[in-house]
Design an enzyme around this catalytic site. Structure first.
Site, PDB file in Angstrom:
ATOM      1  N   ARG A  88       0.836  -1.207   0.000  1.00 45.80           N
ATOM      2  CA  ARG A  88       0.000   0.000   0.000  1.00 45.80           C
ATOM      3  C   ARG A  88       0.867   1.251   0.000  1.00 45.80           C
ATOM      4  O   ARG A  88       0.485   2.292  -0.543  1.00 45.80           O
ATOM      5  CB  ARG A  88      -0.895   0.021   1.240  1.00 45.80           C
ATOM      6  CG  ARG A  88      -2.030  -0.978   1.231  1.00 45.80           C
ATOM      7  CD  ARG A  88      -2.915  -0.810   2.447  1.00 45.80           C
ATOM      8  NE  ARG A  88      -3.482  -2.088   2.871  1.00 45.80           N
ATOM      9  CZ  ARG A  88      -3.474  -2.550   4.099  1.00 45.80           C
ATOM     10  NH1 ARG A  88      -2.932  -1.844   5.079  1.00 45.80           N
ATOM     11  NH2 ARG A  88      -4.005  -3.718   4.387  1.00 45.80           N
ATOM     12  N   ASP A  98      -7.493  -4.135   1.409  1.00 42.15           N
ATOM     13  CA  ASP A  98      -7.822  -2.915   2.131  1.00 42.15           C
ATOM     14  C   ASP A  98      -7.568  -3.107   3.622  1.00 42.15           C
ATOM     15  O   ASP A  98      -7.801  -4.189   4.173  1.00 42.15           O
ATOM     16  CB  ASP A  98      -9.287  -2.568   1.884  1.00 42.15           C
ATOM     17  CG  ASP A  98      -9.667  -1.260   2.549  1.00 42.15           C
ATOM     18  OD1 ASP A  98     -10.228  -1.315   3.652  1.00 42.15           O
ATOM     19  OD2 ASP A  98      -9.397  -0.206   1.957  1.00 42.15           O
ATOM     20  N   ASP A 125     -10.541  -4.480   5.569  1.00 41.12           N
ATOM     21  CA  ASP A 125     -10.686  -5.932   5.476  1.00 41.12           C
ATOM     22  C   ASP A 125      -9.725  -6.633   6.421  1.00 41.12           C
ATOM     23  O   ASP A 125     -10.092  -7.583   7.126  1.00 41.12           O
ATOM     24  CB  ASP A 125     -10.401  -6.406   4.046  1.00 41.12           C
ATOM     25  CG  ASP A 125     -11.530  -6.091   3.086  1.00 41.12           C
ATOM     26  OD1 ASP A 125     -12.486  -5.413   3.501  1.00 41.12           O
ATOM     27  OD2 ASP A 125     -11.451  -6.524   1.928  1.00 41.12           O
ATOM     28  N   GLU A 126      -8.489  -6.176   6.403  1.00 38.43           N
ATOM     29  CA  GLU A 126      -7.462  -6.799   7.242  1.00 38.43           C
ATOM     30  C   GLU A 126      -7.873  -6.796   8.715  1.00 38.43           C
ATOM     31  O   GLU A 126      -7.740  -7.795   9.427  1.00 38.43           O
ATOM     32  CB  GLU A 126      -6.132  -6.061   7.056  1.00 38.43           C
ATOM     33  CG  GLU A 126      -4.964  -6.683   7.798  1.00 38.43           C
ATOM     34  CD  GLU A 126      -3.663  -5.933   7.554  1.00 38.43           C
ATOM     35  OE1 GLU A 126      -2.660  -6.282   8.209  1.00 38.43           O
ATOM     36  OE2 GLU A 126      -3.636  -4.996   6.721  1.00 38.43           O
ATOM     37  N   GLY A 127      -8.372  -5.664   9.172  1.00 39.36           N
ATOM     38  CA  GLY A 127      -8.777  -5.560  10.568  1.00 39.36           C
ATOM     39  C   GLY A 127      -9.956  -6.449  10.903  1.00 39.36           C
ATOM     40  O   GLY A 127      -9.954  -7.157  11.918  1.00 39.36           O
TER      41      GLY A 127
END
Length: 449
Positions: free
Chosen positions: A167, A202, A205-207
């Site tokens: 990112r 994103d 999403d990861e979190g």
């Protein structure tokens, strides 16, 4: 105003993946009726196909295959066992998870095994050589090829999901790496290829995926408010996720991070915030760049230390300072990150879990030992930060900087009191906490759509 997530709506169709929480008696009755066929009032069995209807279905399938060719039934498995491969392409390294999942009827999916293998450095270290970046994944993919039975290779989903490391790179460089990765996998392996095989995930999403994985391992799928909060400190970013019971009482600047989503049988208001550039390794870069000249000096490094540090494809010449101390390091951290994080009072009511680099640094400081971690306080992090800065150990050059930064997050950024307790863990109930399992569940759900 709550956000309807653009991509999050498919994150957790937990009507599919959640665990049921019927009583044992209810489960017994349900399973018995499914096996026997529930009987109607007139005594005739329900839930079974009559013989004429079964014959019609078999003939229809035969004619369909004869005239239209074989159906794509690859999403089915006679054994109910599936494999999903997730490569976590992080800022400091790439890690592969080979998940073995079993269908559990109405209970969704059950994790049977997670075969895990890490390597360094991460894809972002190959910014100038995308082909080499792709080839760096060979040991991971070879590992997966051996773990998945040969007969299941072509039905096994593989996804490469890059996080903060890519990112941070320019869009062109990141896309070149992802394109090469996708082509490399297609050319050299027989895994199932779906759209967006390799992509930047994103931070939201990861979190959420990490929070899902944590709650799955904690067996927190009761259809009641979830009290669990998760803080996942990576190298390039960190993620904070929890279910908010009072979204209207959040700080104004935090309300935009609340998403309405279905989780464990309830529509929930989930607060999720990804802080890009505030992961541990990126925090180091920002603090070290406060120094001037060719050699970067910091009061967060041991006074007598001089050396090189490589990160994200760059090499930094760094050294300690004659002013190296806990107080001066904390001042440097405060002035660098002041105002970057929004404190949330509701966090103080949560069952708080911290992992990834927070676990690693707590272990280095002697706060935790085994992978299941321990319950520690904010005061414990304050103590090990002061001890690390006082020790001035050259062979632990970043321990002062890292623990002061973590202590800053808890004590100053989130304004947690010194006696606030948290779980610092690497594994829960024998399973390593990672967003990858949540991502695997979503892939299985999307496969059924």
């Amino acid at each position: 105003m709550l956000k309807e997530p653009s991509d999050l709506s498919t994150i957790v169709n937990l009507g599919e993946m959640r665990k049921r929480h019927d009583s044992k008696e209810e489960k017994y009755m349900r399973d018995r009726d499914m096996m026997r066929g529930e009987r109607s009032r007139d005594g005739r069995p329900q839930g079974r196909l009559s013989r004429p209807l079964l014959i019609i279905i078999i003939v229809a399938l035969f004619l369909g295959v004869t005239f239209y060719g074989p159906f794509d039934l690859s999403f089915l498995s006679l054994s109910g066992k599936h494999y999903v491969i997730i490569i976590d392409a992080g800022s400091t390294g790439s890690r592969i998870h080979v998940f073995s999942l079993k269908e559990a009827g109405m209970d969704g999916y059950k994790l049977l095994k997670d075969d895990f293998y890490p390597l360094e450095p991460g894809l972002s270290s190959y910014g100038k050589d995308p082909k080499k970046a792709a080839e760096s994944l060979k040991p991971l993919l070879d590992f997966a090829y051996k773990k998945v039975p040969n007969e299941s290779h072509e039905q096994t989903i593989v996804k490469v999901k890059a996080t903060a490391g890519l990112r941070i790179l320019s869009e062109e460089v990141a896309n070149n790496i992802l394109t090469e990765v996708e082509e490399y996998v297609k050319k050299n392996y027989k895994f199932k290829v779906l759209p967006k095989l390799a992509q930047i995930m994103d931070g939201t999403d990861e979190g959420v995926f990490a929070w899902i994985s944590l709650n799955y391992f904690l067996d927190n799928w009761e259809p009641v408010p979830m009290k669990t909060a998760a803080l996942d400190l990576g190298g390039g970013s960190f993620q904070l996720v929890f279910e908010t019971e009072n979204p209207d009482q959040l700080p104004t600047e935090a309300k935009g991070n609340v998403h309405k989503m279905p989780v464990a049988g309830m529509a929930r208001n989930v607060y999720v915030k990804s802080y890009l550039g505030l992961g541990l390794k990126e925090a180091r870069v920002k603090l070290l760049k406060k120094g001037e000249g060719e050699v970067l000096s910091s009061p967060c490094l041991p006074e007598k230390y001089t050396g090189d540090w490589e990160h994200g494809g760059s090499t930094y010449k760094i050294q300690g300072s004659s002013t190296s101390s806990y107080d001066n390091c904390l001042t440097s951290v405060k002035t660098t990150f002041e105002g970057a994080i929004t404190p949330i009072n509701e966090l103080l009511t949560k069952d708080f879990y911290a992992f990834s680099y927070i676990y690693d640094k707590a272990k280095d400081g002697g706060l935790v030992s085994g992978v299941e971690g321990a319950v520690v306080t904010v005061a414990d992090f304050t103590r090990i930060a002061k001890e690390a800065c006082k020790a001035q150990l050259v062979d632990q050059r970043f321990q002062c900087l890292d623990t002061v930064y973590i202590n800053y997050l808890f004590s100053h950024a989130f304004k947690m009191p010194e006696d606030f307790k948290m779980h610092v863990v690497k594994k829960v109930n024998g399973e390593e906490i990672s967003w990858a399992l949540g991502a695997a569940f979503r892939e299985m759900d999307e496969r059924k759509v």
